[in-house]
Design a protein around this motif. Sequence first.
Motif, short mmCIF file in Angstrom:
data_model
loop_
_atom_site.label_atom_id
_atom_site.label_comp_id
_atom_site.label_asym_id
_atom_site.label_seq_id
_atom_site.Cartn_x
_atom_site.Cartn_y
_atom_site.Cartn_z
N LYS A 9 0.83 -1.21 0.00
CA LYS A 9 0.00 0.00 0.00
C LYS A 9 0.86 1.26 0.00
CE LYS A 9 -3.69 2.47 2.42
NZ LYS A 9 -3.00 3.76 2.24
N GLU A 10 1.91 1.24 0.79
CA GLU A 10 2.80 2.40 0.83
C GLU A 10 3.47 2.63 -0.52
OE1 GLU A 10 4.11 2.30 5.56
OE2 GLU A 10 5.18 1.06 4.09
N LEU A 11 3.75 1.55 -1.23
CA LEU A 11 4.35 1.67 -2.57
C LEU A 11 3.39 2.40 -3.51
CD1 LEU A 11 6.96 0.69 -4.11
CD2 LEU A 11 5.49 -1.10 -5.07
N ILE A 12 2.13 2.02 -3.48
CA ILE A 12 1.12 2.67 -4.31
C ILE A 12 0.96 4.14 -3.92
CG2 ILE A 12 -1.35 2.69 -4.88
CD1 ILE A 12 -1.29 -0.39 -4.50
N ASP A 13 0.96 4.40 -2.62
CA ASP A 13 0.83 5.79 -2.14
C ASP A 13 2.03 6.64 -2.60
OD1 ASP A 13 -1.54 5.10 -0.94
OD2 ASP A 13 -0.68 4.90 1.07
#
Length: 477
Positions: free
Chosen positions: A321-325
Amino acid sequence: MASLSSISAIAPDVQNSALREIDKLDKQLQHHFQAKFLVQPALTRLLVSFQANKTRPIYRWYKYKEAFSASLVELLLQKYQLNHGKILDPFAGSGTALFAASNLGLDADGIELLPIGQKIIETKKIIDTEFKSDDLAHLKNWVDSRIWKQANKDYCLPEFRITKGAYSTENRRSVEQYLGAYYQENERVREVLRFALLCVLESISYTRKDGQYLRWDYRSGRGQAKKPFNKGEILDFDDAITHKITEIIHDLEPPTHQIELFSVKPPQGKIKLLKGSCLKLLPTLQDAIYDAVITSPPYCNRYDYTRTYALELALLGVSEKELIDLRQEMLSCTVENRSKDLLALNPNWNLALETANSEPLLQAILNYLDNQRLQGVLNNNGIPRMVRGYFYEMACVIQECSRVLKPGALLFMVNDNVRYSGISISVDIILSNLAEKLGFTVKNILVLPGDKGNSSQQMGNYGRDPLRKCVYVWRKQ
């Protein structure tokens, strides 16, 4: 309502008219800046890329391909006689501008979003300010004894879906032994050992960074394109990490006449790292506090750094999720970037957005790309949104840089012109035109002596159209 066939029939005329309008506006803007263009033989591609760092101690440790060289920073500071004060790099990357300026006695603040860039800067700061001679002895012991080979406890190597299978069984096992072993060291040594691991991940993997994504070697077993990719030698982990730690030791080892590590260094400027998006952090800075900005923003070239640095980001504990953010927080430079609500980020950016709205060449280009999308001829429908986002966000960055610079201070920016759907986008003169309306005077646009080519796809479809690579020099009014 016009039929599809009639639309198809008139489309070439409409397209040619749009291309002629873009060409006319581009020539007008080039004429406006004609006296500012200076071809600089000293500005080689070696200098404005990471290549010149490959032989520089300390700068050579991590191959941050998007960086410019320390030599470029030194050249610009010397050429424009900047020898005191504080500089800002709002796209700090691996910190080249910060450390090069600091070594010349200037204070330096940097803003960086990606955790890999943050970790490089933090580790170099630890080495510069906290590392002790005993710590260096510990590093030597790791090389001499290959401590990780004696580890009893493994650490599971983190990965994303897009990085699964990136290492051979042997290399993965060795990395996990290494991760399990370095936790016995003190925090300073641990940080350097982890940094050394980050430096070798690509070389021991089946992958190679390739701008928009990671390319996978045929030996990975992943599905291949028509022509299988062979990255060449894949290094053995034990050899790669031993070589990297040895290189770090060599660059840190004091000359024999010195008693303590770093004891004879001249006074260095202070380095401060601000973690996060420059669109969020620039507005928090005080007015008129910097003597120069030295930076190279992401280019408008579809490069997705969250994919190319995925191995490193996984190791640093970034979640899916942090990668997408992170991908969405980046300056819009990839087709996956969604539109940002810039006024929600900062209500004071009305001027920047109005300036972009009223830039004729930019608007002609955006209209052309939108029409190409509607006709279904773009190879990715996200291109118009990306190009629009890039220039509007850069207008906001330029406005903020003007605000935080002292009157008369200089901004240096390395950037590339780009090409989409057959049209060359003169990033240099569009941004310079925006800058003139956002508090800057264009002093020079320093041009590299050799033009840049295009992607194979653009050349195959539209022929070759040489593109300028430049360093912009703007002065705060």
